[in-house]
Scaffold this active site. Structure first.
Site, PDB file in Angstrom:
ATOM      1  N   HIS A 110       0.812  -1.228   0.000  1.00 40.54           N
ATOM      2  CA  HIS A 110       0.000   0.000   0.000  1.00 40.54           C
ATOM      3  C   HIS A 110       0.843   1.275   0.000  1.00 40.54           C
ATOM      4  CE1 HIS A 110      -3.584  -2.266   0.141  1.00 40.54           C
ATOM      5  NE2 HIS A 110      -3.676  -2.456   1.445  1.00 40.54           N
ATOM      6  N   HIS A 184      -9.579   2.225   1.081  1.00 45.86           N
ATOM      7  CA  HIS A 184      -9.468   1.051   1.953  1.00 45.86           C
ATOM      8  C   HIS A 184     -10.501   1.102   3.074  1.00 45.86           C
ATOM      9  CE1 HIS A 184      -7.488  -2.231   4.118  1.00 45.86           C
ATOM     10  NE2 HIS A 184      -6.643  -2.366   3.100  1.00 45.86           N
ATOM     11  N   GLU A 313     -11.401  -3.297  -2.431  1.00 49.76           N
ATOM     12  CA  GLU A 313     -10.322  -2.427  -2.891  1.00 49.76           C
ATOM     13  C   GLU A 313     -10.168  -2.559  -4.414  1.00 49.76           C
ATOM     14  OE1 GLU A 313      -6.796  -3.216  -0.326  1.00 49.76           O
ATOM     15  OE2 GLU A 313      -8.247  -4.421   0.795  1.00 49.76           O
TER      16      GLU A 313
END
Length: 349
Positions: A110, A184, A313
């Site tokens: 991420h 997220h 996501e």
């Protein structure tokens, strides 16, 4: 639809802001420029009671707490430059090797330890005659976390009177670089302190990317006759014992063409009657059910335990820079990044 800034008189950081979007149906979405995080989404249930359906902190400063960032679960965050994992933080581009900072064992996750989730974004409200939009911008310099090129990012949030939260992502780089942005948020449509294992989920996917550990093997496999087949509604917890890790944390390949806005998932929660539809222009979607939540974090109404919320996501596939057969996540001066995700809220009364 209205947007206003919520005053934060007790904030120790004058740059941290909190905004509320509200539509004619009474739905509210709160977003902070700390990580461009969605902190709250309140929708009505079948009895017309409003409750929060995402996991989020009560105070925006908590998203930048060093202890949280060192053990980050990315609550509601805008993540980048690259959502999901890059194996060992390494990839090659145009014959040059790049080494990214790692924050998930030996992998880059991420955007790395100081990815976009940890930044203070520049916010503004765009008012027009037809709609108000919340815009968050951020500039990621060359070599940020090891990535090439200076990347300018713009994320726009718009709540319609049809109960759609539309998120438009734009990014432009002065050099070729991987880009993969997503939101997220952890959804729990019950609006209560309960898990999501009885939520019923449908995912519009005929294929997925198998993984070893948390990294794709490069294979594209059919979902048919596997616990990843959600063409019909299944409870989240129905088939966990058939999974290696007893949890979903997998990339689903969404049916249809990249760039075309299409439905990726449909969720319903029987007790509250709430529903959620997810639409995306991206080729994939990580279906994650909060297996790493462990009760470390909470807000004033609930603890964030394992399976307390689930994420949808929308994304390029994990580790895409290392798999040429996957859809290309490389963007640059000749190819700007564009991506739309829509979360549509409903209720069965």
């Amino acid at each position: 639809m209205k947007i206003h800034e919520i005053p934060l008189p007790d904030s120790n950081n004058n740059y941290i802001k909190l905004f509320e979007l509200k539509n004619s149906l009474g739905t509210t979405v709160q977003i902070t420029n700390a990580g461009a995080c969605i902190t709250s989404i309140k929708t009505e249930d079948k009895n017309a009671n409003f409750s929060d359906i995402v996991l989020g902190f009560d105070h925006p400063e908590e998203y930048l707490n060093p202890d949280y960032l060192n053990n980050c679960v990315f609550l509601g965050a805008t993540v980048g430059r690259f959502a999901n994992r890059i194996a060992k933080g390494k990839f090659e581009l145009e014959g040059k090797a790049f080494n990214l900072k790692t924050n998930n064992g030996e992998n880059h996750l991420h955007g790395g330890p100081t990815g976009f989730h940890s930044r203070i974004w520049e916010p503004r409200i765009n008012k027009t005659s037809s709609k108000d939009m919340l815009v968050m911008t951020l500039t990621s310099p060359d070599n940020d976390e090891g990535y090439p090129g200076t990347l300018k990012v713009e994320v726009t949030f718009f709540l319609t009177n049809e109960n759609e939260l539309i998120i438009n992502y734009k990014a432009e780089s002065d050099a070729p670089t991987p880009v993969n942005l997503t939101n997220h948020s952890y959804f729990n449509l019950s609006g209560k302190e309960t898990d999501i294992l009885d939520h019923e989920v449908m995912i519009f996917s005929d294929k997925y990317t198998p993984k070893k550990g948390d990294i794709p093997t490069g294979e594209i496999a059919p979902t048919q006759d596997t616990p990843f087949d959600f063409k019909d509604f299944h409870k989240v917890g129905e088939r966990l014992n058939e999974l290696l890790d007893d949890a979903y944390d997998h990339n689903m390949i969404i049916n249809g063409e990249e760039g075309e806005l299409r439905r990726a998932a449909l969720v319903r929660e029987p007790d509250s009657g709430r529903t959620l539809e997810v639409f995306t222009t991206m080729p994939g979607m990580q279906f994650y059910i909060g297996r790493f939540l462990d009760g470390t974090y909470r807000n004033g109404t609930r603890m964030f335990d394992k399976f307390a919320g689930m994420c949808f996501e929308t994304q390029y596939f994990p580790d895409s820079p290392n798999w040429p057969a996957f859809p290309s996540c490389i963007f640059g001066p000749e190819r700007p990044y564009r991506h739309t995700t829509v979360f549509k809220f409903g209720v069965n009364k």
